[in-house]
Design a protein around this motif. Structure first.
Motif, short mmCIF file in Angstrom:
data_model
loop_
_atom_site.label_atom_id
_atom_site.label_comp_id
_atom_site.label_asym_id
_atom_site.label_seq_id
_atom_site.Cartn_x
_atom_site.Cartn_y
_atom_site.Cartn_z
N ASP A 50 0.85 -1.18 0.00
CA ASP A 50 0.00 0.00 0.00
C ASP A 50 0.89 1.24 0.00
O ASP A 50 1.66 1.46 0.93
N LEU A 51 0.78 2.04 -1.06
CA LEU A 51 1.62 3.23 -1.20
C LEU A 51 0.89 4.51 -0.80
O LEU A 51 1.40 5.59 -1.06
N HIS A 52 -0.30 4.39 -0.19
CA HIS A 52 -1.05 5.58 0.24
C HIS A 52 -0.21 6.45 1.17
O HIS A 52 0.50 5.94 2.03
N GLY A 53 -0.31 7.73 0.98
CA GLY A 53 0.31 8.66 1.91
C GLY A 53 1.81 8.83 1.75
O GLY A 53 2.43 9.55 2.52
N LEU A 54 2.42 8.17 0.78
CA LEU A 54 3.86 8.30 0.58
C LEU A 54 4.13 9.32 -0.51
O LEU A 54 3.35 9.49 -1.44
N HIS A 55 5.25 10.00 -0.40
CA HIS A 55 5.70 10.87 -1.47
C HIS A 55 6.23 10.01 -2.61
O HIS A 55 6.50 8.82 -2.44
N THR B 96 -2.30 2.14 -5.03
CA THR B 96 -1.82 3.51 -5.20
C THR B 96 -2.85 4.54 -4.79
O THR B 96 -2.50 5.68 -4.51
N GLY B 97 -4.10 4.17 -4.77
CA GLY B 97 -5.18 5.14 -4.54
C GLY B 97 -5.61 5.74 -5.86
O GLY B 97 -4.87 5.72 -6.85
N LYS B 98 -6.82 6.25 -5.88
CA LYS B 98 -7.38 6.79 -7.12
C LYS B 98 -6.94 8.22 -7.40
O LYS B 98 -6.88 8.64 -8.53
N GLY B 99 -6.65 8.97 -6.38
CA GLY B 99 -6.32 10.38 -6.57
C GLY B 99 -7.58 11.20 -6.67
O GLY B 99 -8.69 10.67 -6.74
#
Length: 192
Positions: A100-105, A132-135
């Protein structure tokens, strides 16, 4: 689907009546002329003889056939095979790992992805899920105020096609709704 009541006027009937009031109908004679065919064109005026400037001698050359340019920054599209994607969606092929890459730069997410994929390849895993999340889609639900559609979501295919990860990855595809939909990706790894 329900039928519309024929006695009920459409909600924009007042607009239609306002526009219809500004239109003039065609006259009957004009209609007959239009139905008869195209109008004859007037004859062009006689040309006045003027001396033409001397043309430079023509050179013959060959034009190469057009080839569409390939942008250097666009990754090679390596979609997951449809049969494998179908099996992953149905649960016939297990997802061996999830990151899960949410919240990472971007830099942090890229480094975490490199470490994760290299560890999973060394372990012998074949299918992973990268979240990655949808954005953001829009601001205030107006399509005229579109914002960037998720930086990590946009960058993941670029990262997977870089020289360090490209030999380790055989393909990727957007995940099914049950696994995160547009906010996640299936990544298929090569056998070591």
């Amino acid at each position: 689907m329900s039928k519309r009541d024929p006695r009920r006027l459409p909600h924009d009937f007042h607009l239609w009546t306002a526009v219809a009031a500004t239109i003039d109908p065609l006259r009957r004679k004009r209609l007959l002329k239009l139905a008869a065919g195209p109008l004859p064109l007037p004859e062009p005026p006689a040309e006045i003889a003027q001396p033409k400037p001397a043309e430079p001698p023509r050179r013959s050359f060959s034009v190469p056939s057009y080839q569409a340019p390939v942008p250097a920054d666009r990754p090679a599209d390596r979609a997951l095979e449809p049969s494998i994607r179908h099996k992953v969606v149905r649960g016939r092929i297990d997802i061996d790992g999830t990151i899960d890459l949410h919240g990472l730069h971007q830099d942090e997410a890229r480094a975490a992805l490199y470490r994760f994929i290299q560890a999973r390849v060394a372990r012998g895993d074949r299918t992973i899920l990268v979240i990655t999340g949808k954005g953001q889609k829009t601001i205030d639900d107006y399509t005229t105020a579109m914002t960037e559609r998720g930086v990590l979501r946009t960058m993941l295919p670029l990262w997977l096609s870089e020289p360090m990860l490209s030999p380790l990855v055989s393909g990727w595809s957007v995940a099914a709704r049950g696994h995160g939909g547009e906010g996640a990706w299936y990544v298929r790894l090569r056998r070591s």
